[in-house]
Design a protein around this motif. Sequence first.
Motif, PDB file in Angstrom:
ATOM      1  N   ARG A  74      51.054  33.151  37.230  1.00  0.00           N
ATOM      2  CA  ARG A  74      50.160  33.022  38.384  1.00  0.00           C
ATOM      3  C   ARG A  74      48.738  32.758  37.896  1.00  0.00           C
ATOM      4  N   GLU A  75      47.963  32.104  38.757  1.00  0.00           N
ATOM      5  CA  GLU A  75      46.599  31.731  38.390  1.00  0.00           C
ATOM      6  C   GLU A  75      45.614  32.854  38.691  1.00  0.00           C
ATOM      7  N   ALA A  76      44.777  33.167  37.718  1.00  0.00           N
ATOM      8  CA  ALA A  76      43.727  34.166  37.907  1.00  0.00           C
ATOM      9  C   ALA A  76      42.610  33.543  38.744  1.00  0.00           C
ATOM     10  N   VAL A  77      42.133  34.275  39.752  1.00  0.00           N
ATOM     11  CA  VAL A  77      41.040  33.780  40.585  1.00  0.00           C
ATOM     12  C   VAL A  77      39.744  34.531  40.295  1.00  0.00           C
ATOM     13  N   SER A  78      39.773  35.430  39.301  1.00  0.00           N
ATOM     14  CA  SER A  78      38.563  36.114  38.858  1.00  0.00           C
ATOM     15  C   SER A  78      38.652  36.341  37.355  1.00  0.00           C
ATOM     16  N   ASP A  79      37.520  36.580  36.749  1.00  0.00           N
ATOM     17  CA  ASP A  79      37.505  36.989  35.352  1.00  0.00           C
ATOM     18  C   ASP A  79      38.012  38.429  35.270  1.00  0.00           C
ATOM     19  N   ALA A  80      38.513  38.818  34.101  1.00  0.00           N
ATOM     20  CA  ALA A  80      38.971  40.192  33.901  1.00  0.00           C
ATOM     21  C   ALA A  80      37.780  41.143  33.996  1.00  0.00           C
ATOM     22  N   TYR A  81      38.029  42.314  34.549  1.00  0.00           N
ATOM     23  CA  TYR A  81      36.975  43.324  34.685  1.00  0.00           C
ATOM     24  C   TYR A  81      37.600  44.712  34.599  1.00  0.00           C
ATOM     25  N   ARG A  82      36.769  45.725  34.416  1.00  0.00           N
ATOM     26  CA  ARG A  82      37.237  47.115  34.416  1.00  0.00           C
ATOM     27  C   ARG A  82      36.903  47.728  35.765  1.00  0.00           C
ATOM     28  N   ASP A  83      37.862  48.463  36.351  1.00  0.00           N
ATOM     29  CA  ASP A  83      37.595  49.160  37.604  1.00  0.00           C
ATOM     30  C   ASP A  83      36.897  50.488  37.303  1.00  0.00           C
ATOM     31  N   ASN A  84      36.673  51.294  38.325  1.00  0.00           N
ATOM     32  CA  ASN A  84      35.963  52.562  38.160  1.00  0.00           C
ATOM     33  C   ASN A  84      36.683  53.536  37.233  1.00  0.00           C
ATOM     34  N   ASP A  85      38.000  53.400  37.105  1.00  0.00           N
ATOM     35  CA  ASP A  85      38.779  54.280  36.234  1.00  0.00           C
ATOM     36  C   ASP A  85      38.925  53.725  34.819  1.00  0.00           C
ATOM     37  N   GLY A  86      38.336  52.559  34.539  1.00  0.00           N
ATOM     38  CA  GLY A  86      38.405  51.965  33.212  1.00  0.00           C
ATOM     39  C   GLY A  86      39.621  51.096  32.975  1.00  0.00           C
ATOM     40  N   ILE A  87      40.419  50.845  34.018  1.00  0.00           N
ATOM     41  CA  ILE A  87      41.611  50.000  33.903  1.00  0.00           C
ATOM     42  C   ILE A  87      41.187  48.528  33.970  1.00  0.00           C
ATOM     43  N   ILE A  88      41.756  47.699  33.088  1.00  0.00           N
ATOM     44  CA  ILE A  88      41.438  46.269  33.069  1.00  0.00           C
ATOM     45  C   ILE A  88      42.227  45.575  34.187  1.00  0.00           C
ATOM     46  N   CYS A  89      41.513  44.848  35.051  1.00  0.00           N
ATOM     47  CA  CYS A  89      42.120  44.206  36.228  1.00  0.00           C
ATOM     48  C   CYS A  89      41.763  42.724  36.284  1.00  0.00           C
ATOM     49  N   VAL A  90      42.642  41.953  36.934  1.00  0.00           N
ATOM     50  CA  VAL A  90      42.406  40.533  37.192  1.00  0.00           C
ATOM     51  C   VAL A  90      42.921  40.245  38.589  1.00  0.00           C
ATOM     52  N   GLU A  91      42.112  39.574  39.403  1.00  0.00           N
ATOM     53  CA  GLU A  91      42.578  39.163  40.721  1.00  0.00           C
ATOM     54  C   GLU A  91      43.397  37.895  40.564  1.00  0.00           C
ATOM     55  N   VAL A  92      44.592  37.884  41.187  1.00  0.00           N
ATOM     56  CA  VAL A  92      45.557  36.805  40.985  1.00  0.00           C
ATOM     57  C   VAL A  92      45.889  36.165  42.325  1.00  0.00           C
ATOM     58  N   GLU A  93      45.994  34.838  42.306  1.00  0.00           N
ATOM     59  CA  GLU A  93      46.297  34.062  43.509  1.00  0.00           C
ATOM     60  C   GLU A  93      47.646  34.476  44.104  1.00  0.00           C
ATOM     61  N   ASN A  94      47.685  34.700  45.417  1.00  0.00           N
ATOM     62  CA  ASN A  94      48.897  35.062  46.165  1.00  0.00           C
ATOM     63  C   ASN A  94      49.581  36.322  45.636  1.00  0.00           C
ATOM     64  N   TYR A  95      48.821  37.217  45.041  1.00  0.00           N
ATOM     65  CA  TYR A  95      49.405  38.442  44.481  1.00  0.00           C
ATOM     66  C   TYR A  95      48.532  39.650  44.755  1.00  0.00           C
ATOM     67  N   GLY A  96      47.245  39.522  44.540  1.00  0.00           N
ATOM     68  CA  GLY A  96      46.327  40.641  44.656  1.00  0.00           C
ATOM     69  C   GLY A  96      45.739  40.960  43.292  1.00  0.00           C
ATOM     70  N   VAL A  97      45.543  42.237  43.028  1.00  0.00           N
ATOM     71  CA  VAL A  97      44.966  42.656  41.759  1.00  0.00           C
ATOM     72  C   VAL A  97      46.087  43.027  40.798  1.00  0.00           C
ATOM     73  N   TYR A  98      46.085  42.409  39.625  1.00  0.00           N
ATOM     74  CA  TYR A  98      47.052  42.726  38.581  1.00  0.00           C
ATOM     75  C   TYR A  98      46.357  43.638  37.583  1.00  0.00           C
ATOM     76  N   LYS A  99      46.959  44.786  37.289  1.00  0.00           N
ATOM     77  CA  LYS A  99      46.326  45.773  36.425  1.00  0.00           C
ATOM     78  C   LYS A  99      47.018  45.853  35.073  1.00  0.00           C
ATOM     79  N   TYR A 100      46.202  45.886  34.030  1.00  0.00           N
ATOM     80  CA  TYR A 100      46.675  46.099  32.670  1.00  0.00           C
ATOM     81  C   TYR A 100      46.385  47.557  32.321  1.00  0.00           C
ATOM     82  N   SER A 101      46.513  47.920  31.063  1.00  0.00           N
ATOM     83  CA  SER A 101      46.162  49.275  30.652  1.00  0.00           C
ATOM     84  C   SER A 101      44.653  49.361  30.427  1.00  0.00           C
ATOM     85  N   SER A 102      44.184  50.511  30.024  1.00  0.00           N
ATOM     86  CA  SER A 102      42.752  50.680  29.792  1.00  0.00           C
ATOM     87  C   SER A 102      42.315  50.137  28.435  1.00  0.00           C
TER      88      SER A 102
END
Length: 75
Positions: free
Chosen positions: A38-66
């Motif tokens: 799926r295509e990322a629609v945002s750059d990777a960022y850390r949320d308030n809990d320190g989890i690495i996230c990427v917003e993905v087209e037609n999916y929402g937020v995809y979360k990786y580990s910290s």
Amino acid sequence: MPRKKKTEVQEEAVKQDLRIKTLDIKSGDWIKTGKDWREAVSDAYRDNDGIICVEVENYGVYKYSSTNQNTKIKR
């Protein structure tokens, strides 16, 4: 299965498989989410809990580990 248009085939040929760190994911990169790409629609960022996230087209937020881990993308 419908045939792909010539421009779609050309665009797919241009994409390269790259191994990068999760925080280096940029908008427009293709990331593996479960079973499909799926295509990322945002750059990777850390949320308030320190989890690495990427917003993905037609999916929402995809979360990786910290941790900033290696991942495979198509760019």
